[in-house]
Design a protein around this motif. Structure first.
Motif, PDB file in Angstrom:
ATOM      1  N   LYS A 119      88.222 -37.347  18.784  1.00 15.22           N
ATOM      2  CA  LYS A 119      88.516 -37.070  17.388  1.00 15.22           C
ATOM      3  C   LYS A 119      88.648 -35.567  17.140  1.00 15.22           C
ATOM      4  O   LYS A 119      87.914 -34.752  17.702  1.00 15.22           O
ATOM      5  N   ARG A 120      89.595 -35.232  16.262  1.00 15.13           N
ATOM      6  CA  ARG A 120      89.838 -33.841  15.874  1.00 15.13           C
ATOM      7  C   ARG A 120      89.328 -33.656  14.446  1.00 15.13           C
ATOM      8  O   ARG A 120      89.807 -34.327  13.533  1.00 15.13           O
ATOM      9  N   VAL A 121      88.378 -32.735  14.287  1.00 16.02           N
ATOM     10  CA  VAL A 121      87.687 -32.579  13.013  1.00 16.02           C
ATOM     11  C   VAL A 121      87.915 -31.179  12.452  1.00 16.02           C
ATOM     12  O   VAL A 121      87.741 -30.178  13.157  1.00 16.02           O
ATOM     13  N   GLY A 122      88.286 -31.124  11.175  1.00 17.09           N
ATOM     14  CA  GLY A 122      88.401 -29.853  10.470  1.00 17.09           C
ATOM     15  C   GLY A 122      87.239 -29.679   9.516  1.00 17.09           C
ATOM     16  O   GLY A 122      86.792 -30.646   8.880  1.00 17.09           O
ATOM     17  N   VAL A 123      86.730 -28.464   9.402  1.00 18.31           N
ATOM     18  CA  VAL A 123      85.615 -28.151   8.506  1.00 18.31           C
ATOM     19  C   VAL A 123      86.079 -27.068   7.544  1.00 18.31           C
ATOM     20  O   VAL A 123      86.394 -25.946   7.962  1.00 18.31           O
ATOM     21  N   VAL A 124      86.137 -27.402   6.257  1.00 21.55           N
ATOM     22  CA  VAL A 124      86.574 -26.450   5.245  1.00 21.55           C
ATOM     23  C   VAL A 124      85.343 -25.747   4.676  1.00 21.55           C
ATOM     24  O   VAL A 124      84.472 -26.382   4.076  1.00 21.55           O
ATOM     25  N   VAL A 159      83.415 -26.980   0.357  1.00 21.18           N
ATOM     26  CA  VAL A 159      83.593 -25.964  -0.674  1.00 21.18           C
ATOM     27  C   VAL A 159      83.417 -26.559  -2.069  1.00 21.18           C
ATOM     28  O   VAL A 159      83.699 -27.740  -2.299  1.00 21.18           O
ATOM     29  N   SER A 160      82.956 -25.723  -2.989  1.00 20.60           N
ATOM     30  CA  SER A 160      82.740 -26.145  -4.368  1.00 20.60           C
ATOM     31  C   SER A 160      83.721 -25.498  -5.333  1.00 20.60           C
ATOM     32  O   SER A 160      83.727 -25.841  -6.519  1.00 20.60           O
ATOM     33  N   GLY A 161      84.534 -24.586  -4.831  1.00 20.06           N
ATOM     34  CA  GLY A 161      85.545 -23.961  -5.679  1.00 20.06           C
ATOM     35  C   GLY A 161      86.846 -24.746  -5.643  1.00 20.06           C
ATOM     36  O   GLY A 161      86.951 -25.804  -5.010  1.00 20.06           O
ATOM     37  N   SER A 162      87.854 -24.234  -6.333  1.00 18.94           N
ATOM     38  CA  SER A 162      89.153 -24.906  -6.350  1.00 18.94           C
ATOM     39  C   SER A 162      89.842 -24.738  -4.994  1.00 18.94           C
ATOM     40  O   SER A 162      89.625 -23.751  -4.287  1.00 18.94           O
ATOM     41  N   PHE A 163      90.653 -25.712  -4.631  1.00 18.88           N
ATOM     42  CA  PHE A 163      91.374 -25.641  -3.374  1.00 18.88           C
ATOM     43  C   PHE A 163      92.611 -26.541  -3.465  1.00 18.88           C
ATOM     44  O   PHE A 163      92.645 -27.494  -4.256  1.00 18.88           O
ATOM     45  N   PRO A 164      93.638 -26.259  -2.659  1.00 18.62           N
ATOM     46  CA  PRO A 164      94.891 -27.026  -2.705  1.00 18.62           C
ATOM     47  C   PRO A 164      94.776 -28.327  -1.919  1.00 18.62           C
ATOM     48  O   PRO A 164      95.095 -28.376  -0.726  1.00 18.62           O
ATOM     49  N   LEU A 165      94.350 -29.382  -2.571  1.00 26.45           N
ATOM     50  CA  LEU A 165      94.099 -30.643  -1.888  1.00 26.45           C
ATOM     51  C   LEU A 165      95.331 -31.159  -1.150  1.00 26.45           C
ATOM     52  O   LEU A 165      95.221 -31.646  -0.011  1.00 26.45           O
ATOM     53  N   ASP A 208      85.271 -27.946 -11.700  1.00 32.03           N
ATOM     54  CA  ASP A 208      86.520 -28.458 -12.246  1.00 32.03           C
ATOM     55  C   ASP A 208      86.987 -29.673 -11.447  1.00 32.03           C
ATOM     56  O   ASP A 208      86.629 -29.833 -10.273  1.00 32.03           O
ATOM     57  N   PRO A 209      87.816 -30.537 -12.057  1.00 31.21           N
ATOM     58  CA  PRO A 209      88.348 -31.690 -11.328  1.00 31.21           C
ATOM     59  C   PRO A 209      89.199 -31.243 -10.143  1.00 31.21           C
ATOM     60  O   PRO A 209      89.740 -30.131 -10.122  1.00 31.21           O
ATOM     61  N   LEU A 210      89.308 -32.123  -9.146  1.00 32.51           N
ATOM     62  CA  LEU A 210      90.181 -31.828  -8.020  1.00 32.51           C
ATOM     63  C   LEU A 210      91.622 -31.731  -8.506  1.00 32.51           C
ATOM     64  O   LEU A 210      92.023 -32.428  -9.446  1.00 32.51           O
ATOM     65  N   PRO A 211      92.426 -30.865  -7.896  1.00 33.15           N
ATOM     66  CA  PRO A 211      93.823 -30.723  -8.308  1.00 33.15           C
ATOM     67  C   PRO A 211      94.604 -32.004  -8.051  1.00 33.15           C
ATOM     68  O   PRO A 211      94.247 -32.807  -7.190  1.00 33.15           O
ATOM     69  N   SER A 212      95.677 -32.183  -8.827  1.00 30.30           N
ATOM     70  CA  SER A 212      96.508 -33.369  -8.642  1.00 30.30           C
ATOM     71  C   SER A 212      97.277 -33.280  -7.324  1.00 30.30           C
ATOM     72  O   SER A 212      97.478 -32.201  -6.771  1.00 30.30           O
TER      73      SER A 212
END
Length: 359
Positions: free
Chosen positions: A181-186, A252-258, A279-283
């Motif tokens: 498995k390939r895992v990314g950690v943000v 992360v708890s800040g905004s990010f480009p989902l 804030d809500p997750l971005p659309s």
């Protein structure tokens, strides 16, 4: 200490405590029940949730309160109905200290999602008493949530595992992290550094650290990451790394480009959000999910079995959290340093002389 004496700890009287204004004084713990244990606290990790609660960041907190839910201590008193623990045992207590044992999640052994969960601090036990945490000399609570610590696993490494560690271990094992498995950690912070350590401990074929800048690249690689993506330094990062991961753990708890993070997932991939943004997750376009059969999930702490399994894995793989041990008497300054972003990557408070009245 006599059985009914008050406890000594760092008490928060109002939201200014988050700025390092806790007071060391006496407080009254929950009344002792025969299903309870008491601990002499050796160490207690410092979690971001502590500061959110101190400042009433998730709604009004029930002051006075004592935070701390990454507790390691020696059992000093055992109720007569407790069968599995004895005086002298070294145990840990995480973010949850009681459940209803009757709801659907509890019956599924998924008590970390119990509808009537009692948090280790700022909660109310089933008997109506307030719950108090581990920035203190002692802790009292249900024995069923006191988890034995394996011999040979140092307390300073075990403490932050009780919340920070299991918070990432849970989604890793739930969504299949392991060989191949390939895992990314943000986010390379307190939770992120645990996610890298546990992804490697679970034998994942590739672990990729993702952050806005390369300022923590050296740390991430030393922790065991195989690659590093600095999203703020390469405008082509989504296309360059498209479909390269099976699982992403976002701390992360800040905004990010989902939508851009979803593009990193391969077919049948899963994105798990752990941080709680204000804030809500971005659309995003549903096509991102449909075309590659992706999942978006959330995860909350972990169960008692997951904690026990995690501690066993940590012992077997000699997993070492990056911790900075500070004296319990420095708790107020530790909060200030935490807010400045100084920990690399977890602070742990250590008690000295258990008999001291003042830290």
């Amino acid at each position: 200490m006599a059985p009914n004496d008050p406890f000594q700890g760092w008490v928060a009287c109002d939201s200014s405590a988050a700025e390092g204004n806790m007071q060391w004084r006496a407080y009254t713990p929950k009344s002792f029940q025969e299903t309870d244990v008491e601990l002499d606290i050796e160490m207690c990790g410092v979690c971001g949730s502590d500061i959110h609660t101190l400042r009433s960041g998730w709604g009004p907190s029930d002051y006075p309160l004592v935070v701390g839910h990454e507790i390691i201590g020696k059992v000093s008193r055992v109720g007569k109905d407790v069968k599995d623990l004895k005086v002298g045992d070294r145990v840990g207590v995480g973010a949850q200290s009681e459940c209803c044992e009757a709801c659907k999640p509890c019956k599924m052994e998924q008590e970390s999602n119990c509808a009537a969960m009692v948090m280790t601090y700022n909660g109310k036990h089933q008997n109506g008493d307030k719950s108090f945490g581990g920035y203190a000399k002692s802790w009292r609570g249900p024995a069923s949530f006191a988890i034995p610590i394996p011999d040979g696993l140092p307390s300073e490494f075990a403490a932050p595992l009780m919340c920070g560690g299991v918070t990432v271990y849970n989604p890793l094992v739930t969504y299949g992290a392991g060989p191949g498995k390939r895992v990314g950690v943000v986010g390379v912070g307190g939770l992120g550094h645990f996610a890298i350590l546990f992804a490697k401990a679970l034998g994942c074929s590739e672990v990729v650290a993702i952050s806005r800048s390369s300022s923590k690249k050296a740390d991430a690689l030393e922790l065991g990451a195989d690659r590093f993506i600095a999203t703020g330094e390469d405008e082509n990062w989504p296309s360059t790394n498209a479909s390269s991961l099976d699982l992403i753990i976002s701390t992360v708890s800040g905004s990010f480009p989902l939508d851009q993070y979803l593009s990193l997932l391969d077919v049948n991939g899963t994105f798990v959000q752990l941080g709680a943004p204000d804030d809500p997750l971005p659309s995003f376009s549903p096509l991102a999910l449909i075309l590659k059969n992706l999942r978006i999930a959330g995860s909350l702490i972990g169960t008692r079995k997951q904690i026990a399994d995690m501690l066993k894995l940590a012992k077997e793989t000699n997993l070492k959290a990056w911790v900075q041990v500070r004296p319990m008497e420095e708790a107020n300054q530790v909060l200030r340093d935490f807010e400045k972003g100084l920990p690399r990557y977890r602070y742990v408070l250590k008690n000295g002389d258990f008999g001291a009245e003042e830290p």
